[in-house]
Design a protein around this motif. Structure first.
Motif, short mmCIF file in Angstrom:
data_model
loop_
_atom_site.label_atom_id
_atom_site.label_comp_id
_atom_site.label_asym_id
_atom_site.label_seq_id
_atom_site.Cartn_x
_atom_site.Cartn_y
_atom_site.Cartn_z
N UNK A 188 40.85 33.54 36.52
CA UNK A 188 39.99 34.19 35.53
C UNK A 188 38.88 34.96 36.24
N UNK A 189 38.29 34.35 37.28
CA UNK A 189 37.25 35.04 38.04
C UNK A 189 37.80 36.36 38.59
N UNK A 239 40.35 38.18 37.44
CA UNK A 239 40.60 39.16 36.37
C UNK A 239 39.30 39.77 35.89
N UNK A 240 38.26 38.94 35.75
CA UNK A 240 37.00 39.45 35.21
C UNK A 240 36.32 40.37 36.23
N UNK A 276 37.85 43.67 35.92
CA UNK A 276 37.40 44.42 34.73
C UNK A 276 36.01 44.99 34.94
N UNK A 277 35.11 44.20 35.53
CA UNK A 277 33.73 44.67 35.70
C UNK A 277 33.69 45.85 36.67
N UNK A 334 35.08 48.94 35.05
CA UNK A 334 34.29 49.52 33.96
C UNK A 334 32.98 50.11 34.46
N UNK A 335 32.36 49.50 35.46
CA UNK A 335 31.04 49.95 35.88
C UNK A 335 31.16 50.95 37.04
N UNK A 366 29.00 50.79 40.45
CA UNK A 366 29.23 49.83 41.52
C UNK A 366 30.03 50.46 42.66
N UNK A 417 45.75 40.63 40.17
CA UNK A 417 46.01 39.24 40.55
C UNK A 417 47.38 39.10 41.21
N UNK A 430 41.79 35.27 29.79
CA UNK A 430 40.59 34.54 30.24
C UNK A 430 39.77 34.00 29.08
N UNK A 469 30.12 47.89 28.79
CA UNK A 469 30.57 47.60 30.14
C UNK A 469 30.50 46.11 30.43
N UNK A 470 29.42 45.51 29.96
CA UNK A 470 29.17 44.14 30.38
C UNK A 470 29.60 43.10 29.36
N UNK A 508 32.59 42.09 28.92
CA UNK A 508 33.52 41.18 29.59
C UNK A 508 32.77 40.27 30.54
N UNK A 564 32.48 36.06 31.14
CA UNK A 564 32.35 35.40 32.43
C UNK A 564 31.16 34.43 32.40
#
Lengths: 340, 296
Positions: free
Chosen positions: A112-113, A115-116, A119-120, A123-124, A127, A235, B225, B263-264, B266, B270
């Protein structure tokens, strides 16, 4: 001829990087029983950091991508930073996710870490340039006065230097008292805890060491291919390395090398030579399907891999310092000659 | 200010209904069989695609729901009896089983990528005039989604609390060996569990694509998740816990999306997962006795 040489040198680089990944995962899972299904994010943070610290400032004319940690540091420093970034991220993730829990929970949480994080970062855009990723990473060995083909082989050699160094380091670590503590933790967690090993600290240590290796492998990879984007770290990429070490055999390094040779290199490269069927991209999808099936088949017919871990056997010859009469047989055994 | 919050909470409840349907199925399956099924997301996507195929041939979304549920139930039963049970007989423990489900998830996800030609398909249901309730404006579809979630929750609780089958299910989740000794037909109960959780999984897939109005091969994988976090936070085997946890996560995600940018949202999921780990360690602590699989 030179096309073949180019191709084989590329494979050699990928092989070296996958061996590093395999060593990292094998240390964590094969030796210590720590399930790191988020492996790819540690490799990935290494790649991003190595790219961003070599690319130079992201502002001004001609800037088309945005990223943090912008700097243009000279050759070996981005790689060092990549290694440290992998270790640091592993430390942070490990601190909150390495609690004592069932291994399947642990694995699911790592997944899960992973996958998230994907996503982050996708999306951002601020970064690491979002889904487009970073491109144009300078070639680190460009000071060498060689042509493109020789550069390929030079880079492969450079990766192999790291492979050998990391292999020697990890072999030394896993034969040390610390390595035996890891195995004790893996096999009998409660007993290991009862003889005074601090399980939480051991887990965190092995997680960070694996993270350092993962960061290094990511840095080496991005400096070779010159680009990194979220498409490179789903993953499923972690799963390929897991399949490799399960197929090869857990808990020993011959197994890692064999598994990496069989799964990501031979298996995924052979498909490049098969005739393309269907629409473009179909073969890529089917490749992943077959990797999944390969893992399931491996666990069914050969759950301990092709080269299983040798269980330590306490014989007289092995117990050298405590059994002095066995000194000669011990030495002979170590030197590989038959014991008289 | 208040209006934004109210509508964010309302959207949160809609999302929570979708999470809750999936999490109820997951938590029953996990609580009873002890298989942490990471292919659950892939089976959700199968349900979604099944519904897409039906509705693209002109049938209404209600048929899509039914077909999605049946598809999820059948696929889950087939993998449960045909794959997971085989590994359990070979001595796989919870961790090996989880890796098998991860491999199976890969096969399903990328198999669907191959079949769907890596496209995202638009999935629209007939929209009518939105219903406004003070500051909250919801489409009838969203209201129906909440209704479906609520109905499934009530139905499931009734099944578990009021019927003999439900009693058997709860008994097996608590202690399979004792349940068997009491004369419960454990094999049939496991089959029932696969069917029930699979149907909820397929339904969740359809409801998810009705809400998001598109279906692609990553649909379930990206949603998984949230589902697993809800199931763990709510406590394995407890549909009521799963529903409460889903409400929390759905509302948090949507409120963050309304105020802090989508954006945040998701990342907020977490955050909830971190809170799960830090606040409910008992939910995830090692229980040596509880590492056995119950598949027959």
């Amino acid at each position: 001829m030179s096309a073949w040489s180019y191709y084989i040198s590329t494979l050699a680089v990928y092989f070296g990087i996958d061996v590093l990944s395999g060593i990292s995962l094998n240390l964590q899972y094969g030796y210590a029983g720590v399930v790191n299904l988020a492996f790819i994010i540690f490799q990935s943070v290494g790649a991003y950091v190595a790219a961003a610290t070599a690319l130079g400032p992201d502002t001004g004319a001609g800037a088309f991508q945005h990223y943090i940690f912008a700097a243009s540091l000279p050759f070996p420093i981005p790689l060092v930073l990549a290694t440290l970034a992998g270790g640091a991220l592993a430390g942070v993730v490990g601190l909150f996710s390495l609690r004592r829990m069932r291994r399947d929970y642990q694995g699911a949480i790592m997944l899960i870490v992973s996958l998230i994080a994907l996503q982050v970062v996708t999306a951002d855009v601020s970064l690491f340039n979002g889904s487009n990723g970073l491109t144009g990473v300078p070639k680190p060995l460009s000071f060498l006065p060689v042509g493109p083909l020789s550069y390929q082989w030079a880079y492969a050699g450079w990766v192999f230097v790291f492979c050998v160094a990391v292999y020697l380091l990890v072999r030394w670590l896993s034969r040390s008292p610390w390595g035996r503590a890891l195995k004790a933790m893996r096999d009998q967690e409660e007993a290991a805890s009862a003889i005074g090993l601090n399980i939480t600290v051991l887990r965190l240590q092995v997680f960070v060491v694996g993270g350092l290796i993962a960061g290094l492998s990511g840095g080496l990879l991005v400096e070779y291919i010159g680009a990194w984007s979220p498409g490179a770290w789903g993953y499923a990429e972690t799963f390929v390395i897991f399949t490799a070490i399960f197929v090869g055999g857990l808990g020993n390094y011959r197994g890692v090398v064999l598994g990496v040779l069989l799964v990501p290199v031979v298996f995924l490269q052979v498909t490049q030579f098969l005739p393309q069927i269907g629409y473009p991209g179909l073969m890529d999808s089917l490749e992943w399907v077959v990797i999944g099936l390969l893992f399931m088949l491996c666990l069914l017919v050969r759950p301990r891999g092709i080269l299983p871990e040798r269980k330590p056997v306490a014989t007289e010859a092995n117990a050298f310092p405590f059994a002095t009469p066995g000194l000669l047989p011990y030495l002979r055994r170590r030197l590989g000659r038959p014991v008289a | 200010m208040f209006d934004t919050l109210a509508s964010a909470v309302a959207f949160g409840v809609v999302l929570a209904s979708v999470i809750a349907i999936a999490a109820m199925g997951f938590t029953i399956q996990f609580g009873l069989t002890n298989v942490l099924n990471l292919s659950y997301g892939g089976i959700m996507t199968i349900g979604g695609f099944a519904a897409y195929l039906v509705t693209s041939h002109g049938l209404s979304a209600w048929y899509g729901l039914a077909v999605g549920a049946v598809a999820g139930a059948i696929v889950t039963l087939v993998v449960g009896r045909g794959i997971f049970a085989v590994y359990a007989r070979r001595g796989a423990r919870v961790f090996e089983m989880m890796m098998v489900t991860l491999g199976l998830g890969l096969v399903i996800d990328y198999g669907l990528q191959a079949l769907s030609r890596n496209n995202i398909y638009e999935f629209t249901v007939l929209q009518s005039t939105p219903i406004s309730l003070g500051p909250i404006i919801l489409t009838p579809t969203q209201v129906i989604i909440i209704g479906i979630g609520l109905a499934l929750f009530v139905g499931l609780e009734a099944l578990l609390r009021l019927t003999k089958i439900g009693k058997a299910l709860r008994a097996m989740a608590a202690d399979p060996a004792l349940a068997r000794a009491c004369g419960i037909r454990t094999r049939q109960i496991v089959v029932l569990t696969w069917l029930l959780s699979g149907a909820l999984c397929g339904l969740a897939g359809v409801v998810y694509i009705i809400n998001s109005q598109s279906v692609g091969y990553t649909t379930g994988e990206l949603f998984l998740p949230l589902v697993i976090a809800a199931a763990i936070l709510g406590g394995a085997g407890s549909p009521a816990g799963a529903v409460l946890a889903s409400l929390l996560m759905g509302i948090v995600t949507q409120v963050v999306a309304a105020y802090g940018g989508s954006l945040y949202s998701t990342a907020a999921g977490f955050g909830v997962l971190v809170i799960v780990l830090l606040s409910r360690p008992s939910a995830v602590l090692t229980k040596q006795a509880n590492e056995e699989l119950t598949l027959a």
